[in-house]
Design a protein around this motif. Sequence first.
Motif, short mmCIF file in Angstrom:
data_model
loop_
_atom_site.label_atom_id
_atom_site.label_comp_id
_atom_site.label_asym_id
_atom_site.label_seq_id
_atom_site.Cartn_x
_atom_site.Cartn_y
_atom_site.Cartn_z
N MET A 1 13.11 5.10 7.39
CA MET A 1 12.69 4.63 8.68
C MET A 1 11.46 5.31 9.23
SD MET A 1 15.19 6.31 11.47
CE MET A 1 16.50 6.73 10.37
N PRO A 2 10.83 6.22 8.51
CA PRO A 2 9.64 6.82 9.08
C PRO A 2 8.54 5.79 9.35
CG PRO A 2 10.40 8.09 7.21
CD PRO A 2 11.17 6.80 7.22
N LEU A 3 7.82 6.03 10.42
CA LEU A 3 6.60 5.28 10.71
C LEU A 3 5.46 6.26 10.50
CD1 LEU A 3 5.01 2.85 11.75
CD2 LEU A 3 5.42 3.70 14.07
N VAL A 4 4.59 5.94 9.56
CA VAL A 4 3.49 6.83 9.18
C VAL A 4 2.19 6.27 9.72
CG1 VAL A 4 2.22 7.82 7.23
CG2 VAL A 4 4.71 7.52 7.08
N ARG A 5 1.45 7.12 10.42
CA ARG A 5 0.11 6.76 10.90
C ARG A 5 -0.89 7.65 10.18
NH1 ARG A 5 -0.05 3.38 15.00
NH2 ARG A 5 1.86 2.96 16.14
N LEU A 6 -1.88 7.01 9.57
CA LEU A 6 -2.89 7.71 8.79
C LEU A 6 -4.25 7.44 9.42
CD1 LEU A 6 -1.45 6.45 5.42
CD2 LEU A 6 -1.32 8.80 6.25
N SER A 7 -4.97 8.50 9.75
CA SER A 7 -6.29 8.37 10.36
C SER A 7 -7.31 9.07 9.47
CB SER A 7 -6.30 9.01 11.74
OG SER A 7 -5.38 8.36 12.59
N PHE A 8 -8.45 8.38 9.23
CA PHE A 8 -9.47 8.90 8.33
C PHE A 8 -10.81 8.26 8.66
CE2 PHE A 8 -6.76 5.70 6.39
CZ PHE A 8 -7.67 4.68 6.09
N ASN A 9 -11.86 8.78 8.07
CA ASN A 9 -13.21 8.25 8.27
C ASN A 9 -13.37 6.89 7.59
OD1 ASN A 9 -14.18 10.48 9.74
ND2 ASN A 9 -14.67 11.59 7.87
N THR A 10 -14.26 6.08 8.13
CA THR A 10 -14.55 4.78 7.55
C THR A 10 -15.16 4.92 6.16
OG1 THR A 10 -16.72 4.74 8.58
CG2 THR A 10 -14.95 3.64 9.78
N GLY A 11 -15.10 3.83 5.41
CA GLY A 11 -15.76 3.79 4.12
C GLY A 11 -14.87 4.06 2.92
N LYS A 12 -13.57 4.21 3.14
CA LYS A 12 -12.67 4.47 2.01
C LYS A 12 -12.36 3.16 1.28
CE LYS A 12 -12.28 8.72 3.36
NZ LYS A 12 -13.28 9.64 2.89
N THR A 13 -12.18 3.25 -0.01
CA THR A 13 -11.87 2.06 -0.82
C THR A 13 -10.38 1.69 -0.68
OG1 THR A 13 -11.26 3.32 -2.78
CG2 THR A 13 -13.61 2.75 -2.52
N GLN A 14 -10.07 0.48 -1.09
CA GLN A 14 -8.67 0.05 -1.12
C GLN A 14 -7.86 0.94 -2.06
OE1 GLN A 14 -6.76 -1.80 0.70
NE2 GLN A 14 -4.97 -1.49 -0.59
N ALA A 15 -8.45 1.33 -3.18
CA ALA A 15 -7.75 2.20 -4.13
C ALA A 15 -7.44 3.56 -3.49
CB ALA A 15 -8.59 2.39 -5.40
N TRP A 16 -8.38 4.10 -2.71
CA TRP A 16 -8.17 5.37 -2.01
C TRP A 16 -7.03 5.21 -1.01
CZ3 TRP A 16 -8.06 7.35 2.88
CH2 TRP A 16 -8.25 8.72 3.03
N ARG A 17 -7.07 4.15 -0.21
CA ARG A 17 -6.02 3.92 0.79
C ARG A 17 -4.65 3.77 0.13
NH1 ARG A 17 -10.24 0.68 2.85
NH2 ARG A 17 -9.21 -1.22 2.15
N GLN A 18 -4.60 3.05 -0.98
CA GLN A 18 -3.33 2.87 -1.69
C GLN A 18 -2.82 4.18 -2.24
OE1 GLN A 18 -1.61 -0.28 -2.01
NE2 GLN A 18 -0.02 1.24 -2.42
N ALA A 19 -3.71 5.00 -2.78
CA ALA A 19 -3.31 6.31 -3.32
C ALA A 19 -2.77 7.20 -2.21
CB ALA A 19 -4.49 6.97 -4.03
N VAL A 20 -3.37 7.17 -1.03
CA VAL A 20 -2.88 7.96 0.10
C VAL A 20 -1.49 7.48 0.51
CG1 VAL A 20 -3.22 8.47 2.55
CG2 VAL A 20 -5.15 8.66 0.95
N SER A 21 -1.33 6.18 0.67
CA SER A 21 -0.03 5.63 1.04
C SER A 21 1.04 5.98 0.00
CB SER A 21 -0.13 4.11 1.21
OG SER A 21 1.11 3.55 1.55
N ASP A 22 0.69 5.85 -1.27
CA ASP A 22 1.64 6.17 -2.34
C ASP A 22 2.02 7.65 -2.32
OD1 ASP A 22 1.52 3.52 -3.15
OD2 ASP A 22 0.23 3.92 -4.88
N ALA A 23 1.05 8.53 -2.08
CA ALA A 23 1.34 9.97 -2.04
C ALA A 23 2.26 10.31 -0.88
CB ALA A 23 0.03 10.76 -1.94
N VAL A 24 2.00 9.73 0.28
CA VAL A 24 2.85 9.98 1.44
C VAL A 24 4.26 9.50 1.16
CG1 VAL A 24 3.28 9.37 3.85
CG2 VAL A 24 0.95 9.92 3.11
N GLN A 25 4.38 8.30 0.63
CA GLN A 25 5.71 7.75 0.35
C GLN A 25 6.45 8.60 -0.67
OE1 GLN A 25 6.79 5.34 2.20
NE2 GLN A 25 8.78 5.07 1.25
N GLN A 26 5.77 9.00 -1.74
CA GLN A 26 6.41 9.81 -2.78
C GLN A 26 6.87 11.15 -2.24
OE1 GLN A 26 7.25 8.64 -5.77
NE2 GLN A 26 8.35 10.56 -6.10
N ALA A 27 6.03 11.78 -1.43
CA ALA A 27 6.40 13.08 -0.85
C ALA A 27 7.62 12.95 0.05
CB ALA A 27 5.22 13.65 -0.06
#
Length: 128
Positions: A1-27
């Motif tokens: 049930m966690p709600l995760v909010r991720l804030s970062f600078n513009t210009g990140k790729t979809q692959a970068w965003r997916q890797a961040v989301s995956d890392a947060v979920q795995q942790a």
Amino acid sequence: MPLVRLSFNTGKTQAWRQAVSDAVQQAMIETINVPPTDRFHVMSEHAPGFLMIDPTYFDVARSDDPLIVQITFRSGRTDDQKRALYRRLTELLAESPGIRPQDVMISLVENALVDWSFGEGVAHYVPA
């Protein structure tokens, strides 16, 4: 049930965003017992000058490319679980997409089961 909010600078790729989301979920799966399918992540990109992060607070040498992770979840996790989450999340983010641990700020916000509705105006964890 966690709600995760991720804030970062513009210009990140979809692959970068997916890797961040995956890392947060795995942790969260590994350290605080979150089910694999319980993924609710909100990503916010910010233009230069919209993330004001002190570059040396607590003697941490931060770059100008921060990632802020805010996780809202029910109360009840131990201090050791939270420390393990911080440690594992920064390890996974360093592996992929290659974020320096110094550039990751994590904030946890706890609440109660009645504070969650997943749709239809129902408190799903605390039925009437």
